[in-house]
Design a protein around this motif. Sequence first.
Motif, PDB file in Angstrom:
ATOM      1  N   THR A   1       0.179   4.229   2.522  1.00 24.52           N
ATOM      2  CA  THR A   1       1.186   5.378   2.416  1.00 24.52           C
ATOM      3  C   THR A   1       1.545   5.378   1.032  1.00 24.52           C
ATOM      4  OG1 THR A   1       1.861   4.941   4.721  1.00 24.52           O
ATOM      5  CG2 THR A   1       3.479   6.326   3.291  1.00 24.52           C
ATOM      6  N   ARG A   2       1.808   4.316   0.376  1.00 27.37           N
ATOM      7  CA  ARG A   2       2.302   4.231  -0.886  1.00 27.37           C
ATOM      8  C   ARG A   2       1.247   4.853  -2.054  1.00 27.37           C
ATOM      9  NH1 ARG A   2       6.544   1.695  -3.104  1.00 27.37           N
ATOM     10  NH2 ARG A   2       6.843   0.805  -1.441  1.00 27.37           N
TER      11      ARG A   2
ATOM     12  N   TYR B   1       1.436   8.651  -1.415  1.00 30.19           N
ATOM     13  CA  TYR B   1       2.385   9.282  -2.214  1.00 30.19           C
ATOM     14  C   TYR B   1       2.439   9.339  -3.670  1.00 30.19           C
ATOM     15  CZ  TYR B   1       5.454   9.239   2.219  1.00 30.19           C
ATOM     16  OH  TYR B   1       5.954   9.573   3.560  1.00 30.19           O
ATOM     17  N   ARG B   2       1.766   8.211  -4.203  1.00 29.82           N
ATOM     18  CA  ARG B   2       1.696   8.115  -5.522  1.00 29.82           C
ATOM     19  C   ARG B   2       0.852   9.195  -6.026  1.00 29.82           C
ATOM     20  NH1 ARG B   2       4.426   6.349  -9.386  1.00 29.82           N
ATOM     21  NH2 ARG B   2       4.095   8.425  -9.837  1.00 29.82           N
TER      22      ARG B   2
ATOM     23  N   ARG C   1      11.078   2.456  -1.876  1.00 29.34           N
ATOM     24  CA  ARG C   1      10.938   2.936  -0.270  1.00 29.34           C
ATOM     25  C   ARG C   1      10.057   1.797   0.489  1.00 29.34           C
ATOM     26  NH1 ARG C   1      13.784   7.078   1.599  1.00 29.34           N
ATOM     27  NH2 ARG C   1      12.666   8.207   3.192  1.00 29.34           N
ATOM     28  N   ASP C   2      10.514   1.610   1.780  1.00 28.94           N
ATOM     29  CA  ASP C   2       9.878   0.429   2.490  1.00 28.94           C
ATOM     30  C   ASP C   2       8.644   1.131   3.341  1.00 28.94           C
ATOM     31  OD1 ASP C   2       9.083  -1.728   4.077  1.00 28.94           O
ATOM     32  OD2 ASP C   2      10.591  -1.829   5.346  1.00 28.94           O
ATOM     33  N   ILE C   3       7.536   1.105   2.883  1.00 27.28           N
ATOM     34  CA  ILE C   3       6.198   2.009   3.402  1.00 27.28           C
ATOM     35  C   ILE C   3       5.193   1.215   3.407  1.00 27.28           C
ATOM     36  CG2 ILE C   3       7.224   4.521   3.194  1.00 27.28           C
ATOM     37  CD1 ILE C   3       5.876   4.396   0.488  1.00 27.28           C
ATOM     38  N   LYS C   4       4.227   1.518   4.216  1.00 26.38           N
ATOM     39  CA  LYS C   4       2.741   0.689   3.994  1.00 26.38           C
ATOM     40  C   LYS C   4       2.147   0.833   2.965  1.00 26.38           C
ATOM     41  CE  LYS C   4       2.595   0.247   9.001  1.00 26.38           C
ATOM     42  NZ  LYS C   4       1.736   0.419  10.299  1.00 26.38           N
ATOM     43  N   PRO C   5       1.145   0.061   2.665  1.00 18.50           N
ATOM     44  CA  PRO C   5       0.562   0.243   1.379  1.00 18.50           C
ATOM     45  C   PRO C   5      -0.263   1.245   0.979  1.00 18.50           C
ATOM     46  CG  PRO C   5       0.287  -2.183   2.199  1.00 18.50           C
ATOM     47  CD  PRO C   5       0.937  -1.220   2.892  1.00 18.50           C
TER      48      PRO C   5
ATOM     49  N   GLU D   1      10.512   8.484  -9.252  1.00 21.79           N
ATOM     50  CA  GLU D   1       9.901   7.101  -9.460  1.00 21.79           C
ATOM     51  C   GLU D   1      10.758   5.991  -8.597  1.00 21.79           C
ATOM     52  OE1 GLU D   1       7.053   6.670 -10.350  1.00 21.79           O
ATOM     53  OE2 GLU D   1       6.332   8.183 -11.538  1.00 21.79           O
TER      54      GLU D   1
ATOM     55  N   LEU E   1      10.101   5.985  -4.725  1.00 20.34           N
ATOM     56  CA  LEU E   1       9.235   5.609  -4.416  1.00 20.34           C
ATOM     57  C   LEU E   1       9.130   3.854  -4.437  1.00 20.34           C
ATOM     58  CD1 LEU E   1       6.334   5.911  -3.530  1.00 20.34           C
ATOM     59  CD2 LEU E   1       5.620   6.159  -5.656  1.00 20.34           C
ATOM     60  N   ALA E   2       9.746   3.560  -5.567  1.00 20.94           N
ATOM     61  CA  ALA E   2       9.710   1.994  -5.799  1.00 20.94           C
ATOM     62  C   ALA E   2      10.480   1.065  -4.868  1.00 20.94           C
ATOM     63  CB  ALA E   2      10.232   1.815  -7.393  1.00 20.94           C
TER      64      ALA E   2
END
Length: 372
Positions: A93-94, A97-98, A87-91, A81, A84-85
Amino acid sequence: MTRAKRDFGSIRRRSNRRYQAYYVGPDQATHRAPSTFEARADAEAWLADERRLIQRDEWSPTRFRRARRQRASQAFGPYAESWLAYRDIKPRTRVLYRRQLDRFILPAFGDVAMREITPTAVRIWHSGLDPSKPTQRAHAYGLLRAILTTAVTDEVIATNPCRIRGAGTSASTRRVEPASLEELRVVVDHMPERYRALVLIGAWCGLRLGEMSELRRSDLDLRLMVLRVRRGVVRVEGQVSVGLPKSFASIRDVAIPPHLIPVIENHLERFVRPETDALVFPSVGDPSIQVHANTLYRHWYRARLAAGRPDLRIHDLRHTGAVLAAQTGATLAELMARIGHSTPQAALRYQHAARGRDAEIAAALSRLAEGR
């Protein structure tokens, strides 16, 4: 990755932009901070505390081993958790991953201590994933491996237990057949007039749907016959998100084939507001909003059936454009630049497809020569 010389200890900046602090203790062994630091000042503060303990004769190497054991005994769920919180990723991709964490990874490893996630446990988990969905399976495995790779970097665990060769990749099971020029003509004829230019730009310029949906007047230079791709739009859980295109290589200038210029001029005159930032393909109900993909799909499904291509996706227009460009003799580098790929693998597929089509043409020429 940089290191700084100090009177006591060292600080280096890792490739993930976090700082790692370490020093040689009184036992002549190297001791690293229990975790990396977001700010350099935090790393310096940790070294200062360690030096103070040594000066007061309160330092003990056993606490490092105890701290490492404590980190390794923490459950995977909270660590994932946190991973993921921050991580600098695109929406999009987030969100992906979720979904993968919730559906595939946390049910198996959420309450398991990090040190208890062994190669055997990973293999058993991986074998239980649905083999009929290889892409989904590869993505879930890849995410688990990425999280545990960070855990190795943070010195939570010593090694990564994800060691299944090739499990993070999947071969595409869908063979993309580009549209022929006749099929493309039929599709365009059966699309509403306000979306015909979109289909033609996708096919002849090789843009992604999100790139076309975010095109604005200022991105089109019809005098120079250039289309500038600078942004892309995605919808994540109903929310519109405009940002950079898929990758850095996707930021590009694409030469517009001359035969498209009259089509685009007519589209701009009839369907686009005069402002320079006006969307080229806006929503019918609100010209300040990009056309919704569902609106396009509704018309697209009918058009592709009329062309006898029920398998053809809007994204396959991009594939069609790449193959057409390859048929003109475009080099690998030229294809990569035009389509916006950072690696040559996809561009090679387009060249191979073009060569396959060339063989068909050669066979047809022979039939013509033989009078058949």
